[in-house]
Design a protein around this motif. Structure first.
Motif, mmCIF file in Angstrom:
data_model
loop_
_atom_site.group_PDB
_atom_site.id
_atom_site.type_symbol
_atom_site.label_atom_id
_atom_site.label_comp_id
_atom_site.label_asym_id
_atom_site.label_seq_id
_atom_site.Cartn_x
_atom_site.Cartn_y
_atom_site.Cartn_z
ATOM 1 N N VAL A 73 0.439 -2.384 -5.298
ATOM 2 C CA VAL A 73 1.383 -2.404 -4.167
ATOM 3 C C VAL A 73 1.771 -0.978 -3.779
ATOM 4 C CG1 VAL A 73 3.692 -3.152 -3.425
ATOM 5 C CG2 VAL A 73 2.253 -4.692 -4.784
ATOM 6 N N MET A 74 1.858 -0.084 -4.778
ATOM 7 C CA MET A 74 2.253 1.297 -4.505
ATOM 8 C C MET A 74 1.146 2.101 -3.818
ATOM 9 S SD MET A 74 5.322 1.029 -5.449
ATOM 10 C CE MET A 74 5.959 2.695 -5.279
ATOM 11 N N ASP A 75 -0.053 1.519 -3.656
ATOM 12 C CA ASP A 75 -1.074 2.158 -2.815
ATOM 13 C C ASP A 75 -0.585 2.251 -1.376
ATOM 14 O OD1 ASP A 75 -2.774 2.207 -5.003
ATOM 15 O OD2 ASP A 75 -3.882 0.413 -4.398
ATOM 16 N N ASN A 76 0.369 1.376 -1.027
ATOM 17 C CA ASN A 76 0.928 1.335 0.327
ATOM 18 C C ASN A 76 -0.177 1.197 1.371
ATOM 19 O OD1 ASN A 76 2.810 1.412 2.400
ATOM 20 N ND2 ASN A 76 2.830 3.647 2.504
ATOM 21 N N SER A 77 -1.047 0.186 1.158
ATOM 22 C CA SER A 77 -2.134 -0.013 2.107
ATOM 23 C C SER A 77 -2.387 -1.493 2.341
ATOM 24 C CB SER A 77 -3.421 0.642 1.596
ATOM 25 O OG SER A 77 -4.010 -0.140 0.569
ATOM 26 N N LEU A 292 0.211 3.427 -13.019
ATOM 27 C CA LEU A 292 1.263 2.516 -12.564
ATOM 28 C C LEU A 292 2.228 3.373 -11.763
ATOM 29 C CD1 LEU A 292 2.498 -0.327 -12.558
ATOM 30 C CD2 LEU A 292 3.800 0.316 -14.580
ATOM 31 N N GLY A 293 2.160 3.272 -10.419
ATOM 32 C CA GLY A 293 2.892 4.212 -9.587
ATOM 33 C C GLY A 293 2.362 5.610 -9.846
ATOM 34 N N GLU A 294 3.245 6.513 -10.287
ATOM 35 C CA GLU A 294 2.837 7.896 -10.551
ATOM 36 C C GLU A 294 2.486 8.133 -12.022
ATOM 37 O OE1 GLU A 294 6.189 10.194 -9.395
ATOM 38 O OE2 GLU A 294 5.897 9.908 -7.254
#
Length: 388
Positions: A73-77, A292-294
């Motif tokens: 989800v954190m790919d933001n795509s 995982l995120g950063e």
């Protein structure tokens, strides 16, 4: 069955898992992609989908999932959200809440926007809303969350996110000991946002005050929260002591051992526990290095752990396996386990009239299981989306 084709057919199965009722044999009608009624007999010449050796249950509902099959989800795509949607059918999931981690305000706002733009285009599991796991947490139980972006809750931020999400931000988690929590919870719940409590060192009293203000879900009970003791019952004690609330449970055997799962289910009853995965992008993928995120994560031996410090970093659990585990561990019946992954999570975020059951009129999202609860097929809107 072609998706969207206007027609009626009948599912034949050895067993149907309705909410609060199991029906043996018979047929379940599907008309124009929606469930009709269960019946003992079908009209002469009716089209029958033959699963007479199998069991039919509602499609699973994952209300806490960060990624799957290499997508995050954190790919933001849009690509990642659509990829998750398609891949989740293999886990029996037909509805999910893409779940964001603690991150800067603008990044979370962008995730709201891309989720709103993507919802409705899904090839598989349906995006039923968005869950923000953070950023209003505290550092002591940060888990795999970045404390750099944690802060006190802000209604102004929530409204900006909600505007970008076109109202799809339906669940948000926070720590009860943060400043201004009670007022924030009251306002957020008034706006239809379910408030969950977690990643917190709150005392029993602080947690109970948050529930009194309107919080109704506990984020992955036991994990990332002050534990129970006889002099300070803590967050876990408050979760046990509020039968009106729902506790998330990661039933992978790593985050919570079976005996602790048993205690939670006994305290809250199956209808008070929702199975979640907290799955990260490595779910459904081989062991190895992931993010995982950063934060760098290593996946091995059935767990995902931060490379630095070794904390559990989400899971690689598939929801169909969580259902199987709580049955195999002897904690609940098959019907109860399925409710914990369908109607209970749907109800926990106000989606009970949209997904999570075989109720007439709802979209015909369902799964086909054998007697060992192994997934055989997943259907979306009455059409086959995945088959073993």
């Amino acid at each position: 069955m072609m998706r969207g084709s206007p027609m009626t057919y009948y599912i034949s199965a050895k067993r149907f898992y309705f909410d609060h009722k199991v029906k043996e044999g018979g047929y379940l009608a599907v008309t124009d992609g929606r469930f009709g009624k269960w019946t003992e007999y079908v009209p002469e010449g009716a089209e029958v989908l033959d699963y007479s050796d199998y069991q039919i249950a509602p499609g699973l509902v994952d209300t806490h999932i960060h990624g799957f099959a290499g997508y995050d989800v954190m790919d933001n795509s849009e690509e990642s959200l659509l990829g998750m949607s398609q891949a989740l059918l293999s886990a029996g999931v037909t509805s999910f809440l893409p779940t964001a981690l603690t991150a800067p305000f603008e990044e979370l706002k962008a995730i709201c926007q891309i989720t709103a733009e993507t919802a409705g285009k899904e090839p598989g599991a349906k995006i039923q809303g968005l869950f923000f796991e953070g950023p209003y947490f505290t550092e002591i139980y940060k888990g795999a969350q970045n404390p750099k972006y944690m802060g006190n809750p802000s209604i102004e931020q929530l409204q900006a996110w909600q505007e970008a999400a076109q109202g799809k931000l339906i669940k948000l988690a926070l720590a009860p000991e943060r400043e201004g929590v009670a007022d924030f919870i009251k306002e957020a719940t008034k706006q239809g946002v379910t408030i969950a409590l977690g990643h917190s060192n709150a005392t029993y009293e602080e947690a109970m005050a948050a529930v009194e203000a309107g919080a109704s879900v506990w984020v992955h009970v036991y994990n990332g929260m002050r534990g129970f003791s006889h002099r300070e019952p803590g967050m876990v004690g408050a979760a046990f002591d509020t039968p009106e609330t729902i506790g998330e449970l990661i039933a992978d055997g790593h985050h919570v051992v079976p005996a602790a799962c048993k205690v939670l289910i006994k305290q809250k009853m199956p209808q008070g526990v929702t199975l979640i995965t907290d799955c990260m992008s490595a779910g459904g993928c081989p062991d190895g290095d992931y993010m995982l995120g950063e934060l760098p994560v290593i996946v091995e031996n059935g767990t995902a752990r931060l490379k630095k410090g070794g904390n559990l970093a989400g899971s690689i659990l598939q929801l169909k396996d969580g259902v199987k585990h709580v049955v195999d561990w002897g904690l609940v019946t098959v019907a109860q386990a399925l409710q914990m992954a369908t109607s209970v999570p749907a109800k926990s975020v106000g989606l009970e009239n949209i997904c999570g059951s075989l109720k007439a009129g709802l979209p015909a999202d369902f799964i086909v299981l054998d007697d060992s609860l192994e997934l055989q097929a997943t259907y979306i809107d009455g059409c086959k989306g995945w088959e073993k």
